[in-house]
Design a protein around this motif. Structure first.
Motif, PDB file in Angstrom:
ATOM      1  N   ARG A 125       0.848  -1.185   0.000  1.00  0.00           N
ATOM      2  CA  ARG A 125       0.000   0.000   0.000  1.00  0.00           C
ATOM      3  C   ARG A 125       0.889   1.242   0.000  1.00  0.00           C
ATOM      4  N   GLU A 148      -3.219   4.250  -2.731  1.00  0.00           N
ATOM      5  CA  GLU A 148      -3.018   3.371  -3.877  1.00  0.00           C
ATOM      6  C   GLU A 148      -2.402   2.045  -3.447  1.00  0.00           C
ATOM      7  N   ALA A 149      -2.630   1.027  -4.262  1.00  0.00           N
ATOM      8  CA  ALA A 149      -1.907  -0.232  -4.144  1.00  0.00           C
ATOM      9  C   ALA A 149      -0.827  -0.253  -5.211  1.00  0.00           C
ATOM     10  N   ALA A 166      -6.255   1.902  -7.672  1.00  0.00           N
ATOM     11  CA  ALA A 166      -7.063   2.319  -6.523  1.00  0.00           C
ATOM     12  C   ALA A 166      -8.526   2.275  -6.919  1.00  0.00           C
ATOM     13  N   PRO A 167      -9.420   2.129  -5.951  1.00  0.00           N
ATOM     14  CA  PRO A 167     -10.854   2.193  -6.264  1.00  0.00           C
ATOM     15  C   PRO A 167     -11.228   3.580  -6.770  1.00  0.00           C
ATOM     16  N   TRP A 177     -12.211   1.261 -11.138  1.00  0.00           N
ATOM     17  CA  TRP A 177     -10.806   1.351 -10.752  1.00  0.00           C
ATOM     18  C   TRP A 177     -10.060   2.383 -11.589  1.00  0.00           C
ATOM     19  N   LEU A 217      -7.751  -7.077  -9.023  1.00  0.00           N
ATOM     20  CA  LEU A 217      -7.780  -5.784  -8.348  1.00  0.00           C
ATOM     21  C   LEU A 217      -8.602  -5.850  -7.067  1.00  0.00           C
ATOM     22  N   ARG A 218      -9.763  -6.439  -7.135  1.00  0.00           N
ATOM     23  CA  ARG A 218     -10.625  -6.513  -5.940  1.00  0.00           C
ATOM     24  C   ARG A 218      -9.991  -7.379  -4.868  1.00  0.00           C
ATOM     25  N   TRP A 235      -6.946  -5.539  -3.309  1.00  0.00           N
ATOM     26  CA  TRP A 235      -7.346  -4.402  -2.492  1.00  0.00           C
ATOM     27  C   TRP A 235      -7.978  -4.879  -1.176  1.00  0.00           C
ATOM     28  N   GLU A 254      -6.614  -4.037   2.576  1.00  0.00           N
ATOM     29  CA  GLU A 254      -7.511  -3.327   3.476  1.00  0.00           C
ATOM     30  C   GLU A 254      -7.744  -4.088   4.784  1.00  0.00           C
TER      31      GLU A 254
END
Length: 331
Positions: free
Chosen positions: A191, A195-196, A208-209, A221, A248-249, A252, A256
């Motif tokens: 992280r 952003e990732a 990022a979302p 995204w 991506l999901r 993330w 998180e």
């Protein structure tokens, strides 16, 4: 078994759970002739089939969750290409459950069925000794003694690194840079603010979302950098990765999670992180990485009306909506 039952009877606090529960030989909500030798691998599927048949015969359920875990333990040893034998035993357990209703047709006339796997496995040919890659860092020993900068958590084909100094704001980037490009490490993820960041031999990617790219599951995204890092295909406002499903999901969500590592590592196919005792599933199979070989599983549904979105494929998270809609339960 009687001693375990007496020990369970000493529990005094309330718990939420199903009306009927059978957990190996450790707990049974009613008398049963089914035995699993305390849940020993190789005995659990036949125990599940035995209990399933009893529940069908006595009409004891509206919803039945039947776990058949032996295939996973079996595949860890001789490998994923030897699974025909263990899958056949799981199939026997399903057959035993359905035969209690008079056979497959009779069972399906009364019940909807969803069959799902929680993951797959890939063959393991090489071990990764993560601590050796960080030999110039102060790594927390398993006993937890002495000053340290980072703790390592190798788990199959995934690993998490935990920064131990909360005031060292740059440690994530330094760890990732130290590890990127090392043999056996496919993806190194961290992280950076909102952003990732994904480091791989194919380049660096930030996401990022929020943004103008849709993943097909309702999340938008923003993506910057090298799409090849996650082998992303971006076309007509849609982003996807055939190599890393729902990448991506999933990444993330992992970043998180408050218990997750500060740096996450997904191993290259063929590699597994050795545990602190040096043990890995060499010659067998393992799982845990973001790669499709570990991630893609089976989802078979019969008798339910709802269907997962075809354009992005099914996911284990689609099972709950299938069941809830079948029983006309609000989301």
């Amino acid at each position: 078994y009687p001693r375990l039952a007496r020990a369970a009877a000493q529990l005094r606090h309330a718990v939420w759970g199903p009306g009927e529960l059978f957990y190996a030989d450790l707990f049974a909500s009613r008398e049963s002739e089914c035995r699993s030798v305390l849940g020993r691998p190789g005995m659990r599927d036949q125990h599940g089939g035995c209990v399933g048949a009893q529940l069908v015969e006595d009409d004891l359920f509206d919803f039945l969750l039947l776990s058949l875990p032996d295939n996973d333990a079996y595949s860890h040893k001789p490998g994923p290409y030897a699974q025909m034998a263990s899958i056949a035993r799981a199939d026997n357990a399903l057959e035993r459950t359905m035969n209690a209703a008079g056979g497959i047709d009779a069972f399906l006339a009364e019940h909807a069925v969803v069959v799902v796997s929680d993951h797959s496995q890939t063959a393991v040919d090489e071990r990764i000794f993560l601590a050796d890659m960080l030999a110039d860092w102060r790594v927390l020993a398993p006993a937890g003694r002495g000053p340290a900068e980072v703790a390592l958590c190798p788990v199959g084909r995934f690993a998490g690194l935990y920064a131990l100094d909360p005031d060292d704001v740059g440690i994530r980037a330094r760890l990732a840079r130290r590890l990127e490009g090392r043999e056996g490490l496919d993806l190194v993820v961290r992280r950076d603010g909102d952003e990732a960041v994904v480091h791989s031999a194919r380049g660096e990617l930030r996401f990022a979302p929020g943004g103008d790219l849709d993943d097909g599951r309702g999340t938008a995204w923003s993506v910057e950098g090298e799409p090849a890092a996650l082998e992303l295909a971006i076309e007509a406002g849609r982003v996807r990765s055939p190599t890393y499903p729902d990448a991506l999901r999933r990444l993330w969500a992992a970043l998180e999670c408050r218990h997750s590592g500060d740096v996450l590592i997904s191993a290259t196919p063929g590699y597994e992180f050795a545990d602190w005792g040096g043990v890995a599933h060499l010659g067998g199979g393992s799982h845990g990485s973001l790669h499709r070989g570990d991630s893609l599983g089976v989802l078979i549904a019969c008798g339910v009306e709802a269907r997962p979105p075809k354009e992005v494929g099914s996911s284990i998270e689609d099972v709950t909506p299938l069941v809830r809609e079948h029983f006309s339960l609000a989301s």
